[in-house]
Design a protein around this motif. Structure first.
Motif, PDB file in Angstrom:
ATOM      1  N   UNK A 168      17.640  -4.788  78.263  1.00 46.88           N
ATOM      2  CA  UNK A 168      16.467  -5.593  78.609  1.00 46.88           C
ATOM      3  C   UNK A 168      16.057  -6.336  77.350  1.00 46.88           C
ATOM      4  N   UNK A 169      16.040  -7.653  77.438  1.00 44.23           N
ATOM      5  CA  UNK A 169      15.766  -8.486  76.262  1.00 44.23           C
ATOM      6  C   UNK A 169      14.696  -9.499  76.632  1.00 44.23           C
ATOM      7  N   UNK A 170      13.690  -9.611  75.781  1.00 49.19           N
ATOM      8  CA  UNK A 170      12.567 -10.511  76.036  1.00 49.19           C
ATOM      9  C   UNK A 170      12.405 -11.484  74.876  1.00 49.19           C
ATOM     10  N   UNK A 171      12.091 -12.726  75.223  1.00 51.14           N
ATOM     11  CA  UNK A 171      11.908 -13.782  74.233  1.00 51.14           C
ATOM     12  C   UNK A 171      10.560 -14.461  74.391  1.00 51.14           C
ATOM     13  N   UNK A 172      10.016 -14.887  73.282  1.00 48.03           N
ATOM     14  CA  UNK A 172       8.876 -15.785  73.229  1.00 48.03           C
ATOM     15  C   UNK A 172       9.394 -17.188  73.522  1.00 48.03           C
ATOM     16  N   UNK A 176       9.572 -24.777  75.685  1.00 46.12           N
ATOM     17  CA  UNK A 176      10.609 -24.536  76.681  1.00 46.12           C
ATOM     18  C   UNK A 176      11.907 -24.007  76.081  1.00 46.12           C
ATOM     19  N   UNK A 177      11.847 -23.515  74.844  1.00 43.80           N
ATOM     20  CA  UNK A 177      13.017 -22.954  74.190  1.00 43.80           C
ATOM     21  C   UNK A 177      12.734 -21.514  73.769  1.00 43.80           C
ATOM     22  N   UNK A 178      13.750 -20.654  73.866  1.00 42.56           N
ATOM     23  CA  UNK A 178      13.617 -19.278  73.394  1.00 42.56           C
ATOM     24  C   UNK A 178      13.421 -19.302  71.883  1.00 42.56           C
ATOM     25  N   UNK A 179      12.305 -18.749  71.424  1.00 44.65           N
ATOM     26  CA  UNK A 179      11.948 -18.886  70.020  1.00 44.65           C
ATOM     27  C   UNK A 179      12.042 -17.566  69.264  1.00 44.65           C
ATOM     28  N   UNK A 180      11.253 -16.591  69.652  1.00 46.72           N
ATOM     29  CA  UNK A 180      11.152 -15.332  68.898  1.00 46.72           C
ATOM     30  C   UNK A 180      11.576 -14.163  69.773  1.00 46.72           C
TER      31      UNK A 180
END
Length: 229
Positions: A168-172, A176-180
């Motif tokens: 399970x992977x979560x991004x900030x 509209x781009x995956x940042x952190x």
């Protein structure tokens, strides 16, 4: 895989959302910022109270583990210094889960799908409650089948049970781009290179979740909440 969000599904709370993600149906509510108990107050930040309730039975260590993981993620995305000495209560209620559809749940920990659904549902509930966020965020569940180098996105219960590893992977999400990178929870057998590939794949999938589901849901919510003349 079905991904159907809806907001404002509950009354008497500041914000709520329901998410159907495959066989999992989860409802999340947000109450606050409100005045909490003295022991919950932080001088310069809002405190979070996370409650996870299972689809059947009473809460166990499984739900406590989900609460801890949700808290660690949400603390980094909510602008907590905007609400000093206040409390934000988030309740996650599973209506159906993967364990309801398998008689072999003890052979592998299946909290990955539930954690993924809870994270994405909390996003819609926080938006509905108008809680200030640093950026949008999204989560995705991945698994690697034995003998394969390709990841399965949002796997089914059978795919999870027979997978070599699941993540399970979560991004900030910023512009509209995956940042952190916010969260990585992995189980099973995998190499360092496979983990890096999973993180890279998840960044693209989180962007798809944001563009395909989060933004349209927010636009629909604004359209219903406001009457433009």
């Amino acid at each position: 895989m079905t991904f159907t969000p809806s907001t404002s599904v509950l009354t008497r709370v500041d914000g709520s959302a329901q998410l159907v993600l495959g066989p999992i149906k989860v409802v999340s509510s947000v109450t606050g910022p409100i005045e909490g108990k003295a022991r919950q107050e932080l001088p310069t930040l809002a405190s979070l109270e996370i409650i996870v309730r299972p689809a059947t039975g009473v809460a166990s260590t499984r739900e406590k583990l989900l609460e801890d993981k949700l808290r660690s993620l949400l603390q980094s995305v909510i602008i907590r210094h905007k609400y000093p000495r206040q409390l934000i209560q988030i309740v996650v209620q599973f209506l159906t889960s993967d364990s309801d559809f398998s008689s072999d749940v003890h052979s592998k920990d299946l909290t990955s799908s539930e954690l993924n659904a809870a994270i994405n549902c909390c996003y819609f509930a926080l938006i509905d409650a108008n809680v200030a966020l640093h950026n949008s965020f999204a989560s995705v569940s991945l698994c690697l089948a034995p003998g394969s180098s390709d990841f399965i996105v949002n796997p089914t219960i059978d795919q999870l049970l027979h997978s070599k590893s699941h993540h399970v992977i979560s991004y900030d999400i910023k512009d509209q781009q995956a940042d952190r990178l916010l969260l990585v929870e992995s189980q099973g057998s995998f190499s360092e290179q496979q983990l890096y590939l999973a993180i890279d794949e998840a960044s693209r999938e989180c962007e798809k979740v944001h563009k395909s589901y989060q933004r349209p849901a927010i636009v629909d919510k604004i359209t219903k909440d406001f009457v433009w003349k």
